[in-house]
Design a protein around this motif. Structure first.
Motif: not given
Length: 194
Positions: A54, A67, A174
């Protein structure tokens, strides 16, 4: 043309070598850097974690979490609202340069501790190319890129990278909300492809 001008600006001495193996030029497993969009006039913090596959771009307006396993990008605005869409071709990112990368040449940067800067052309598809200016610090194996230019039918994007480090201070960057509906463009894409 702008890339060539910047390339020549940072290069006191330019020369050509036999092409090195592009697959040996790899970003660190985890890294963070500040980027400046030279064509879009944006500034953002970018973190890349290849253990999760990612990368995230954080600006004052929110963040964009991409992603690479699912080819989905999550757009989270400053209020925490989230939508998702397909990863754009210009979101192309790999840890190591692909084998089909074309070596454009090497220059030295610096007068005391010279650093090799290598220029690469990566053909992403028949319409899109990425050009990178990479460097590897002496005695290190990880490489970083200083400049990235994307050429695509949608236009050109040029990004300058500053202060890259081989770590991520906060891996929660993330994370995306559990509820993240398709964007309008993603919904239309699904309807057209069915």
């Amino acid at each position: 043309m702008q890339f060539l001008a910047l390339f020549l600006l940072v290069a006191p001495v330019a020369y050509t070598l036999a092409a090195p193996d592009p697959t040996t030029f790899c970003l660190p497993e985890k890294s963070t850097a500040l980027i400046f969009g030279l064509t879009s006039h944006i500034q953002a913090n970018v973190s890349i974690d290849f253990t999760q596959n990612k990368f995230v771009t954080v600006t004052a307006q929110g963040k964009r979490v991409s992603d690479l396993n699912t080819n989905i990008t999550y757009l989270v605005d400053a209020t925490g609202a989230c939508t998702k869409e397909p990863l754009p071709v210009l979101g192309y990112m790999t840890r190591c340069l692909p084998a089909n990368s074309v070596f454009l040449g090497t220059v030295f940067e610096g007068f005391v501790n010279k650093v090799n800067l290598n220029a690469w052309l990566i053909p992403v598809n028949k319409d899109t190319n990425v050009t990178l200016l990479t460097y590897t610090e002496p005695g290190q194996t990880d490489s970083y890129f200083l400049l990235r230019r994307d050429d695509a039918p949608q236009g050109q994007r040029i990004i300058f990278v500053s202060n890259p480090v081989a770590s991520i201070a906060d891996s929660s960057v993330f994370n995306v909300p559990a509820v993240c509906p398709d964007s309008l463009a993603f919904s239309l894409f699904h309807k057209l492809s069915v």
